[in-house]
Design a protein around this motif. Structure first.
Motif, mmCIF file in Angstrom:
data_model
loop_
_atom_site.group_PDB
_atom_site.id
_atom_site.type_symbol
_atom_site.label_atom_id
_atom_site.label_comp_id
_atom_site.label_asym_id
_atom_site.label_seq_id
_atom_site.Cartn_x
_atom_site.Cartn_y
_atom_site.Cartn_z
ATOM 1 N N TYR B 10 -0.546 3.954 6.833
ATOM 2 C CA TYR B 10 0.044 2.982 5.968
ATOM 3 C C TYR B 10 1.024 3.729 5.368
ATOM 4 O O TYR B 10 2.316 3.084 4.900
ATOM 5 C CB TYR B 10 -1.023 2.614 5.123
ATOM 6 N N GLY B 11 0.998 4.946 4.593
ATOM 7 C CA GLY B 11 1.865 5.374 3.873
ATOM 8 C C GLY B 11 3.300 5.699 4.810
ATOM 9 O O GLY B 11 4.329 5.547 4.208
ATOM 10 N N LEU B 12 3.049 5.975 5.985
ATOM 11 C CA LEU B 12 4.254 6.473 6.819
ATOM 12 C C LEU B 12 4.947 5.163 7.198
ATOM 13 O O LEU B 12 6.309 4.895 7.187
ATOM 14 C CB LEU B 12 3.761 7.193 8.119
ATOM 15 N N SER B 28 8.548 -4.533 -3.231
ATOM 16 C CA SER B 28 7.174 -4.553 -4.036
ATOM 17 C C SER B 28 6.094 -3.969 -3.033
ATOM 18 O O SER B 28 6.653 -4.359 -1.763
ATOM 19 C CB SER B 28 7.037 -5.723 -4.379
ATOM 20 N N ALA B 29 4.908 -4.014 -3.518
ATOM 21 C CA ALA B 29 3.795 -3.411 -2.882
ATOM 22 C C ALA B 29 3.532 -4.690 -1.681
ATOM 23 O O ALA B 29 3.256 -4.485 -0.608
ATOM 24 C CB ALA B 29 2.752 -3.069 -3.470
ATOM 25 N N ASP B 31 5.384 -7.042 -0.579
ATOM 26 C CA ASP B 31 6.424 -7.347 0.444
ATOM 27 C C ASP B 31 5.881 -6.232 1.628
ATOM 28 O O ASP B 31 5.996 -6.676 2.879
ATOM 29 C CB ASP B 31 7.917 -6.923 0.149
ATOM 30 N N VAL B 32 5.911 -5.186 1.387
ATOM 31 C CA VAL B 32 5.443 -4.154 2.462
ATOM 32 C C VAL B 32 4.229 -4.503 3.181
ATOM 33 O O VAL B 32 4.031 -4.537 4.374
ATOM 34 C CB VAL B 32 5.371 -2.854 1.973
ATOM 35 N N ALA B 33 3.134 -4.965 2.420
ATOM 36 C CA ALA B 33 1.822 -5.089 2.629
ATOM 37 C C ALA B 33 1.810 -6.388 3.692
ATOM 38 O O ALA B 33 1.323 -6.467 4.630
ATOM 39 C CB ALA B 33 0.877 -5.600 1.587
ATOM 40 N N ASP B 34 2.825 -7.562 3.422
ATOM 41 C CA ASP B 34 2.777 -8.654 4.077
ATOM 42 C C ASP B 34 3.530 -8.527 5.423
ATOM 43 O O ASP B 34 3.293 -8.892 6.574
ATOM 44 C CB ASP B 34 3.571 -9.758 3.489
ATOM 45 N N PRO B 39 -3.684 -4.743 3.708
ATOM 46 C CA PRO B 39 -4.133 -5.318 2.105
ATOM 47 C C PRO B 39 -3.255 -4.896 0.967
ATOM 48 O O PRO B 39 -3.142 -3.467 1.218
ATOM 49 C CB PRO B 39 -5.539 -4.640 2.203
ATOM 50 N N GLN B 40 -2.967 -5.595 0.293
ATOM 51 C CA GLN B 40 -2.110 -5.187 -0.928
ATOM 52 C C GLN B 40 -2.623 -4.101 -1.759
ATOM 53 O O GLN B 40 -1.890 -3.108 -1.996
ATOM 54 C CB GLN B 40 -1.882 -6.468 -1.896
ATOM 55 N N GLU B 41 -3.716 -4.320 -2.391
ATOM 56 C CA GLU B 41 -4.393 -3.317 -3.243
ATOM 57 C C GLU B 41 -4.606 -1.952 -2.526
ATOM 58 O O GLU B 41 -4.404 -0.836 -3.093
ATOM 59 C CB GLU B 41 -5.584 -3.875 -3.787
ATOM 60 N N ALA B 42 -4.615 -2.216 -1.327
ATOM 61 C CA ALA B 42 -5.046 -0.621 -0.622
ATOM 62 C C ALA B 42 -3.671 -0.112 -0.273
ATOM 63 O O ALA B 42 -3.681 1.155 -0.651
ATOM 64 C CB ALA B 42 -5.591 -1.084 0.843
ATOM 65 N N LEU B 43 -2.666 -0.792 -0.226
ATOM 66 C CA LEU B 43 -1.365 -0.123 -0.123
ATOM 67 C C LEU B 43 -0.972 0.443 -1.270
ATOM 68 O O LEU B 43 -0.331 1.414 -1.442
ATOM 69 C CB LEU B 43 -0.415 -1.165 0.623
#
Lengths: 148, 148
Positions: B10-12, B28-29, B31-34, B39-43
């Motif tokens: 996920y980080g990469l 935003s987190a 944006d990337v998560a979607d 999952p947003q919080e995980a990211l």
DNA sequence: CAATCTCCGACCTTTTCAGTCGGATATATC
DNA sequence: GATATATCCGACTGAAAAGGTCGGAGATTG
């Protein structure tokens, strides 16, 4: 992260041990376990997988034990590790079929696949025989310590 | 075995995403998560670690988000992975101090240390910029499928 | 043939990973 | 200045894998 499991460690130790002591008969799982402080049954299970993979031969009964199925110079660390821990995948999303949950959205696979391939080549390039001889010279050598 | 954790994946992915879309403001987190089905919080938790490691900058408040702290050509995959998953150890028995439970009995460390070093070099040789551009050409390319 | 030694397969415990939820803090807009 | 938006931080829960343990099956030797 990216570390071998203890099982793989144990397996490599056992293979090296057999390469050293195996010429005068088989070694039992107990012998190897005692030599390195590994629980017997845990090691036995690992050796079984190596037998299944065709890397070892097993001999039942009194004075039985395990022997290398091939010349130690023809057994790579990669084979041992894969036999124990299964296939090597650098990315967690890549499965055997090459599928991925994020499939087309995940675009980091290609670069990491190259890394995975490189690691595989590294491990293929190391044989049990080399590990045995490298241990023989026994250079303490500086350890690379990576501070997290 | 030897696989990256999902967090590192996920980080990469997030780093690559920021390298692509980051030039016109922060992402935003969410944006990337979607974008990748994470999952947003995980990211978010992963991105925090990257901020702490100095690889990202964060901007609070409305229209805030994350931006790369450095040029994507100067950030290696190794830095990202280490920031998220911690130090890289090929052998499970080798600790930060270079110690080992089996210590002198375990003689497979030296060969594997070389492997570990090789893997590190491989990961250091791949930058976020390269990952972005490699994704751009988008060759489907054959996947190496290792049957276990 | 029987006792001993070994391998073999299934089971259980512990640790780690992955993801979730709540609240707190800071910023931009209205 | 109030509000909506977005990051930040801690702790918690569930799931998966690793590590280790137990009893049974098979073979050899005396």
């Amino acid at each position: 992260m990216l570390k071998l499991t203890k099982k793989a460690d144990y397996g490599l130790m056992a293979m090296k041990h057999l390469a050293e002591h195996g010429e005068r008969g088989a070694c039992s799982a107990k012998d190897v376990a005692d030599a390195y402080g590994i629980p017997q049954e845990a090691l036995a299970k690992i050796l079984q997988r190596l037998v299944k993979a065709g890397l070892l031969h097993s001999q039942h009964g009194t004075n039985g034990g395990y022997t290398l199925a091939r010349d130690p110079g023809k057994i790579s660390a990669f084979e041992v590790i894969r036999a124990i821990d299964g296939p090597l995948f650098i990315t967690s999303c890549v499965t055997v079929r090459g599928e991925c949950d994020q499939s087309n959205r995940c675009s980091i696979r290609e670069p990491l696949r190259r890394v995975s391939h490189g690691i595989e080549e590294l491990l293929r390039g190391i044989t049990i025989l080399e590990m045995k001889e490298e241990a023989a010279e026994d250079g303490p050598a500086e350890l690379v310590t990576i501070i997290g």
